[in-house]
Design a protein around this motif. Structure first.
Motif, PDB file in Angstrom:
ATOM      1  N   GLU A 107     -13.159   8.810 -89.380  1.00 42.06           N
ATOM      2  CA  GLU A 107     -14.106   7.707 -89.560  1.00 42.06           C
ATOM      3  C   GLU A 107     -15.318   7.870 -88.644  1.00 42.06           C
ATOM      4  N   GLY A 111     -19.133   8.389 -89.936  1.00 40.58           N
ATOM      5  CA  GLY A 111     -20.201   7.500 -89.488  1.00 40.58           C
ATOM      6  C   GLY A 111     -21.390   8.276 -88.949  1.00 40.58           C
ATOM      7  N   TYR A 114     -23.250   9.822 -91.824  1.00 39.43           N
ATOM      8  CA  TYR A 114     -24.033   8.800 -92.523  1.00 39.43           C
ATOM      9  C   TYR A 114     -25.324   8.505 -91.765  1.00 39.43           C
ATOM     10  N   MET A 115     -25.246   8.393 -90.456  1.00 40.17           N
ATOM     11  CA  MET A 115     -26.440   8.125 -89.654  1.00 40.17           C
ATOM     12  C   MET A 115     -27.434   9.282 -89.729  1.00 40.17           C
ATOM     13  N   GLU A 145     -16.713   2.267 -94.375  1.00 37.00           N
ATOM     14  CA  GLU A 145     -17.928   1.860 -95.074  1.00 37.00           C
ATOM     15  C   GLU A 145     -18.837   1.038 -94.181  1.00 37.00           C
ATOM     16  N   THR A 146     -20.091   0.968 -94.616  1.00 35.34           N
ATOM     17  CA  THR A 146     -21.045   0.043 -94.028  1.00 35.34           C
ATOM     18  C   THR A 146     -21.125  -1.165 -94.958  1.00 35.34           C
ATOM     19  N   ASP A 147     -22.081  -2.028 -94.736  1.00 27.47           N
ATOM     20  CA  ASP A 147     -22.231  -3.194 -95.613  1.00 27.47           C
ATOM     21  C   ASP A 147     -22.617  -2.802 -97.032  1.00 27.47           C
ATOM     22  N   ASP A 148     -23.252  -1.634 -97.188  1.00 26.91           N
ATOM     23  CA  ASP A 148     -23.737  -1.276 -98.529  1.00 26.91           C
ATOM     24  C   ASP A 148     -23.438   0.153 -98.951  1.00 26.91           C
ATOM     25  N   LYS A 150     -20.273   3.511 -98.956  1.00 22.43           N
ATOM     26  CA  LYS A 150     -19.036   4.164 -98.555  1.00 22.43           C
ATOM     27  C   LYS A 150     -19.392   5.401 -97.724  1.00 22.43           C
ATOM     28  N   LEU A 151     -18.630   5.661 -96.681  1.00 13.91           N
ATOM     29  CA  LEU A 151     -18.926   6.792 -95.798  1.00 13.91           C
ATOM     30  C   LEU A 151     -18.402   8.110 -96.351  1.00 13.91           C
TER      31      LEU A 151
END
Length: 272
Positions: A107, A111, A114-115, A145-148, A150-151
């Motif tokens: 995870e 993350g 994703y960033m 996931e974030t608010d919008d 999936k990672l």
């Protein structure tokens, strides 16, 4: 020097003829990845092209600088720990002692990716082989996931028995996360004709299958792409032995009988 057959059943992405259905399936996979939607599923009977499609999509995405694509071709894992360890190793995470430790580190990595505006995609072929516990682990990945977004983006490809399992009460949580489903059907006659011509054009050989012969191939194979190619491959071998340029219908019938492992007496009995 290694030789290649025009009608190989190996899932080489270069040889995949993209029908409208396969183009649509690719669109859905790309959509899932680009919009970070999570779970795409490709289902179908044996031989309809799931593996070729998955390898095509994996190769395409793996070539992108903003995507890390992982392919698990055959998930023959004896435990969910072995499964998550394989995923962790694919993204160069060190081995850990537990599933939970692997999940936490995975995870964190997802993350960070994703960033950095990078997508991580996990393709699992033959997904019907995943145990219930492993499918539950896939569901847990989708909770990263974030608010919008999936990672991690997951693409499961499997036989229709996987659909039956996803419909069960135990799998309801995973089933509800499918955003891009595809069920592949057998080829039509025109798609079969175009697939064979595509192979012949790629290998720069004259098409050895006249219209009536190819219609017979289609009938015998019932539109299953792998079976079409198997019949064509054996037929192609036979006309080379016979030193003729085109395969008559009788050669295709003989090729089909050979593939059924029938001896001469069995073939005669079928003919009667």
């Amino acid at each position: 020097m290694r030789k290649h057959t025009p009608f190989s059943i190996s899932p080489n992405p270069v040889l995949l003829y993209l029908t409208d259905a396969l183009e649509a399936a690719l669109f859905r996979i790309r959509y899932t990845v680009d919009h970070r939607q999570g779970l795409s599923v490709v289902l179908g009977d044996v031989g309809v092209g799931k593996t070729s499609l998955i390898r095509y999509a994996h190769a395409e995405l793996d070539a992108r600088d903003d995507v890390t694509s992982i392919l698990i071709p055959t998930p023959n894992f004896n435990s969910e720990y072995a499964f998550i360890q394989a995923v962790a190793q694919a993204v160069e995470l060190p081995p850990r002692r537990s599933v939970q430790q692997h999940q936490r580190e995975l995870e964190a990595l997802l993350g960070a990716e994703y960033m950095a505006d990078k997508a991580v995609v996990l393709f699992i072929d033959e997904a019907q082989k995943l145990s219930t516990q492993m499918l539950e682990l896939v569901r847990s990945f989708l909770n990263f996931e974030t608010d919008d977004a999936k990672l991690i983006q997951v693409v499961l490809a499997g036989q229709l028995e996987l659909r039956d399992r996803l419909h069960t009460k135990k799998m309801r949580a995973l089933f509800s996360r499918i955003v891009s489903p595809t069920i592949l059907a057998p080829l039509s006659l025109s798609e079969t004709e175009r697939m064979i011509q595509y192979r012949c054009t790629y290998y720069k050989i004259p098409n050895p299958f006249p219209v009536l012969t190819l219609q017979r191939v289609y009938q015998l194979a019932a539109g299953i792409a792998r079976d079409v190619l198997r019949i064509c491959d054996v037929s192609y071998q036979m006309i080379q032995i016979m030193k003729i340029a085109e395969a008559p219908v009788g050669v295709v019938d003989q090729a089909y009988a050979d593939l059924q492992l029938q001896d001469e007496r069995e073939q005669e009995a079928v003919a009667v």
